[in-house]
Design an enzyme around this catalytic site. Structure first.
Site, mmCIF file in Angstrom:
data_model
loop_
_atom_site.group_PDB
_atom_site.id
_atom_site.type_symbol
_atom_site.label_atom_id
_atom_site.label_comp_id
_atom_site.label_asym_id
_atom_site.label_seq_id
_atom_site.Cartn_x
_atom_site.Cartn_y
_atom_site.Cartn_z
ATOM 1 N N PRO A 1 -10.531 -23.495 5.028
ATOM 2 C CA PRO A 1 -11.948 -23.158 5.223
ATOM 3 C C PRO A 1 -12.404 -23.301 6.671
ATOM 4 O O PRO A 1 -13.155 -22.437 7.173
ATOM 5 C CB PRO A 1 -12.665 -24.150 4.294
ATOM 6 C CG PRO A 1 -11.699 -24.379 3.192
ATOM 7 C CD PRO A 1 -10.355 -24.398 3.867
ATOM 8 N N GLN A 2 -11.966 -24.341 7.371
ATOM 9 C CA GLN A 2 -12.355 -24.475 8.779
ATOM 10 C C GLN A 2 -11.746 -23.361 9.616
ATOM 11 O O GLN A 2 -12.411 -22.815 10.504
ATOM 12 C CB GLN A 2 -11.929 -25.834 9.330
ATOM 13 C CG GLN A 2 -12.273 -26.001 10.807
ATOM 14 C CD GLN A 2 -12.265 -27.447 11.269
ATOM 15 O OE1 GLN A 2 -12.845 -28.299 10.620
ATOM 16 N NE2 GLN A 2 -11.619 -27.704 12.403
ATOM 17 N N GLU A 3 -10.489 -23.001 9.334
ATOM 18 C CA GLU A 3 -9.868 -21.891 10.053
ATOM 19 C C GLU A 3 -10.662 -20.604 9.842
ATOM 20 O O GLU A 3 -10.882 -19.829 10.783
ATOM 21 C CB GLU A 3 -8.429 -21.690 9.580
ATOM 22 C CG GLU A 3 -7.741 -20.496 10.212
ATOM 23 C CD GLU A 3 -6.301 -20.309 9.760
ATOM 24 O OE1 GLU A 3 -5.728 -19.234 10.039
ATOM 25 O OE2 GLU A 3 -5.748 -21.235 9.131
ATOM 26 N N SER B 1 -0.808 -13.808 2.607
ATOM 27 C CA SER B 1 -1.836 -14.595 1.936
ATOM 28 C C SER B 1 -1.288 -15.350 0.725
ATOM 29 O O SER B 1 -1.836 -16.377 0.325
ATOM 30 C CB SER B 1 -2.983 -13.680 1.494
ATOM 31 O OG SER B 1 -3.585 -13.067 2.620
ATOM 32 N N ILE C 1 3.238 -15.060 14.318
ATOM 33 C CA ILE C 1 2.875 -16.436 14.676
ATOM 34 C C ILE C 1 2.207 -16.446 16.049
ATOM 35 O O ILE C 1 2.861 -16.215 17.071
ATOM 36 C CB ILE C 1 4.101 -17.360 14.662
ATOM 37 C CG1 ILE C 1 4.829 -17.254 13.320
ATOM 38 C CG2 ILE C 1 3.663 -18.794 14.953
ATOM 39 C CD1 ILE C 1 3.960 -17.500 12.106
ATOM 40 N N ALA D 1 5.558 -12.604 2.757
ATOM 41 C CA ALA D 1 4.592 -13.563 2.218
ATOM 42 C C ALA D 1 3.523 -13.828 3.262
ATOM 43 O O ALA D 1 3.781 -14.487 4.268
ATOM 44 C CB ALA D 1 5.280 -14.872 1.820
#
Length: 387
Positions: free
Chosen positions: A250-252, A139, A164, A137
């Site tokens: 969105p910020q990422e 996206s 990670i 898993a």
């Protein structure tokens, strides 16, 4: 040849310019080429560098002053990201710590959680990671298998995470897990895992070998009935994980666009310098029309991309950046990066294939931008939903 001359005026404020100089000074002292080589050999950045970054005021720059930060806006995160990318010090994942993970705590954490953790993140006492991706898993967040089972006084986490960033060095890990096996938009919650001392039920796997970005540790993490207290549930409300992730992605993605933008600018700098110095047939490589045309193409692509990324940054600072535009920025900057770096490497000829040349390392390091934070294909799907 950075592209600040074509940027909007969002970075021309005196405080932005002063901060950019301080960041450059820090990196000159702590991210010299020999330090970057050392990180690459060790497959992670040493803790002393992180401590120095905290002492320089670079950690938690956007966190509110009440919690140990400077209360700065996203422009300052972009300045850090640009400076790191221009030096090729991408292994130093300050932007991941600052602009990707800490906003979850600032925006969604309870007052107790914010007062407990944010000062430690700003001081460098605790470094962070976020664990979403699993072997099956990526996206598709709703496809995750990691579970959180309610028990007396807390929760039991079981499952596996992979790819990670900061997995080896993180003290606190924000973990996404299913709290409702029935699925749906309310099936996921985020948990704050205090990983200091590797508690019983938690194990760090190997530091993964990658095509590029070798200095950035990337790990597997294993959870075997790990107990976390009730206070570890981010925000204190179960089933809020997916909306929290959707709000902050969105910020990422804009951070990834800035990483790509910085590498584009560095690639152009290195290539222009090389072609002006490389002798060929009684002149320099830069004297040939093909070289000039190629560099003209790449600079034009870079300028167009930079103007759009600046525009998205302005929108984010004003609270107006949409998920669609962030997806466009991430998709476009990542795709342009790999095209431009590949073209620049070609102009280096055989030397471009030698790893002692920065362009070769950029060729390897750039490839991940089209994958992490949501693959280009996923970005297209998100954009297409608004057609």
């Amino acid at each position: 040849m950075t592209l600040d001359v074509v940027a909007s005026d969002i970075f021309v404020a005196e405080e932005c310019e002063q901060f950019a100089r301080s960041v450059d000074g820090f990196l000159a002292a702590h991210a010299a080429p020999e330090a970057i080589d050392r990180w690459r050999d060790a497959k992670c950045v040493d803790r002393a560098t992180w401590t120095a970054a905290a002492e320089a005021g670079l950690l938690g720059i956007s966190v509110g002053e009440a919690y140990g930060g400077a209360g700065a806006d996203f422009r300052f995160e972009a300045i850090i990201t640009k400076a790191i990318g221009h030096r090729g010090a991408d292994a130093l994942t300050i932007s991941l710590h600052n602009a990707v993970i800490l906003p979850y705590f600032s925006s969604f954490g309870t007052e107790v959680q914010k007062r407990r953790w944010l000062p430690k993140f700003c001081s460098g006492e605790c470094l962070t990671a976020i664990a979403m991706t699993e072997p099956a898993a990526g996206s598709d967040l709703q496809g995750m298998k990691m579970t959180a089972r309610k028990c007396d006084g807390g929760w039991r986490l079981s499952g596996q995470k992979t790819f990670i960033s900061n997995g080896q060095i993180a003290d606190v890990i924000l973990v996404a897990a299913k709290t409702d096996p029935a699925g749906g938009s309310r099936s996921i919650s985020l948990f704050i895992v205090d990983a200091r001392g590797d508690p019983q039920g938690f194990r760090r796997g190997r530091n993964l070998d990658k095509v590029g970005q070798e200095g950035q540790d990337t790990s597997e993490l294993f959870f075997d009935d790990l107990f976390v207290p009730d206070g570890a549930l981010l925000g204190g409300t179960v089933g809020r994980g997916l909306p929290q992730l959707m709000e902050k992605l969105p910020q990422e993605r804009l951070i990834i666009a800035w990483q790509a933008m910085a590498m584009i600018e560095r690639a152009l700098d290195e290539t222009i310098r090389y072609t002006r110095e490389r002798p060929m047939f009684g002149q320099t490589l830069a004297d040939f029309q093909n070289t000039q045309f190629k560099l003209a193409e790449y600079k034009t692509q870079a300028v167009v991309c930079r103007v759009f990324v600046d525009h998205c940054t302005d929108l984010l600072v004003r609270g107006e950046l949409t998920a669609e535009l962030a997806s466009m920025a991430k998709y476009w900057a990542s795709e342009e990066l790999t095209k431009i770096v590949d073209g620049c490497l070609q102009l280096f000829g055989g030397y471009g294939y030698m790893l002692e040349y920065p362009i070769a390392r950029m060729f390897r390091d750039s490839r991940i931008h089209r994958i992490y934070g949501g693959a280009s294909e996923v970005m297209k799907l998100l954009i297409a939903r608004n057609l």
